[in-house]
Write an enzyme that holds these catalytic residues in place. Structure first.
Site, PDB file in Angstrom:
ATOM      1  N   GLY A  40     121.403  32.428  30.154  1.00 47.46           N
ATOM      2  CA  GLY A  40     122.571  31.575  29.981  1.00 47.46           C
ATOM      3  C   GLY A  40     123.091  31.084  31.314  1.00 47.46           C
ATOM      4  O   GLY A  40     122.377  31.063  32.318  1.00 47.46           O
ATOM      5  N   CYS A  41     124.332  30.675  31.342  1.00 49.62           N
ATOM      6  CA  CYS A  41     124.954  30.174  32.561  1.00 49.62           C
ATOM      7  C   CYS A  41     124.779  31.171  33.698  1.00 49.62           C
ATOM      8  O   CYS A  41     125.120  32.343  33.564  1.00 49.62           O
ATOM      9  CB  CYS A  41     126.444  29.920  32.314  1.00 49.62           C
ATOM     10  SG  CYS A  41     127.356  29.484  33.797  1.00 49.62           S
ATOM     11  N   PHE A  42     124.265  30.690  34.822  1.00 48.78           N
ATOM     12  CA  PHE A  42     123.970  31.628  35.913  1.00 48.78           C
ATOM     13  C   PHE A  42     125.206  32.184  36.589  1.00 48.78           C
ATOM     14  O   PHE A  42     125.131  33.184  37.299  1.00 48.78           O
ATOM     15  CB  PHE A  42     123.012  31.035  36.940  1.00 48.78           C
ATOM     16  CG  PHE A  42     123.262  29.609  37.380  1.00 48.78           C
ATOM     17  CD1 PHE A  42     124.530  29.047  37.438  1.00 48.78           C
ATOM     18  CD2 PHE A  42     122.183  28.817  37.753  1.00 48.78           C
ATOM     19  CE1 PHE A  42     124.731  27.746  37.856  1.00 48.78           C
ATOM     20  CE2 PHE A  42     122.368  27.495  38.191  1.00 48.78           C
ATOM     21  CZ  PHE A  42     123.649  26.957  38.241  1.00 48.78           C
TER      22      PHE A  42
END
Length: 216
Positions: A40-42
């Protein structure tokens, strides 16, 4: 993520307490190894691993695609093959690859969501492990089988172990994002709870002060 200023209406993904892997890397003499995870979003994945004892660096970036498309706006299209990823440099005498996988599966993201995490959707948010060598591949495969067999998650794990490709660091404004923007609605709702879960679920691996990325 939904844009740098957009507030998420979805709270953090639920975390699950899981056992460490029964198969792990042997204790050796090396003090520096690399792992690459996509979940997902880093911002959140990086923020979690920056609080893990034995992690020496955790860099947000892109993996799975080519160098000429390793750029935030292009990756956001979902057509580049890249996933938002985090390259973790760690000391295996302090934390093993298997214990990093335990954090990845239990705290950093939800491994049962296909091509999405929380409010973010698209192949760039897929759950993936970019094994750096055959040993990492073997340990990750065995752990996924172990977790699926124990049915600790309510659905099968969809994490893919992908062929190792080059890792490309993300733009500077993405680095240390959780630490630098703790009051951002997106971070406060989706990512800070993951750091708290690390502290509560895996306290032996938690460090209060994050190891931050310097100038790239």
């Amino acid at each position: 993520m939904l844009g740098l200023s957009m507030q998420s209406a979805v709270s953090a993904e639920p975390v699950v307490a899981i056992a460490p892997p029964t198969l792990d890397e042997p204790v050796g003499t090396s003090h520096s190894e690399v792992a690459v995870f996509a979940g997902g979003c880093f911002w959140g994945v990086q923020g979690v691993f920056q609080h893990v004892i034995g992690v020496e660096n955790a860099v947000s970036g892109y993996a799975g695609g080519e160098a000429n498309t390793a750029e935030y706006e292009q990756v956001g299209s979902g057509d580049t093959g890249h996933a938002e990823s985090v390259q973790v440099t760690y000391d295996p005498t302090k934390v093993t690859y298997g214990r990093l996988l335990q954090v990845f599966f239990s705290v950093a993201h939800n491994p049962t969501e296909l091509n999405r995490q929380g409010p973010d959707s698209g192949t760039q948010y897929r759950s993936a492990i970019f094994a750096q060598n055959p040993e990492q591949d073997k340990i990750a495969q065995a752990y996924i089988a172990q977790l699926d067999g124990s049915k600790v998650f309510s659905a099968p794990i969809v994490t893919k172990i992908e062929d190792h490709k080059s890792f490309f660091p993300a733009e500077g404004y993405h680095q240390n994002y959780l630490t630098l923007h703790p009051t951002s609605p997106y971070i406060a709702m989706n990512d800070l709870p993951k750091v708290q879960s690390l502290k509560e679920l895996v306290p032996t691996l938690y460090r209060a002060d994050p190891v931050l990325v310097g100038k790239l």
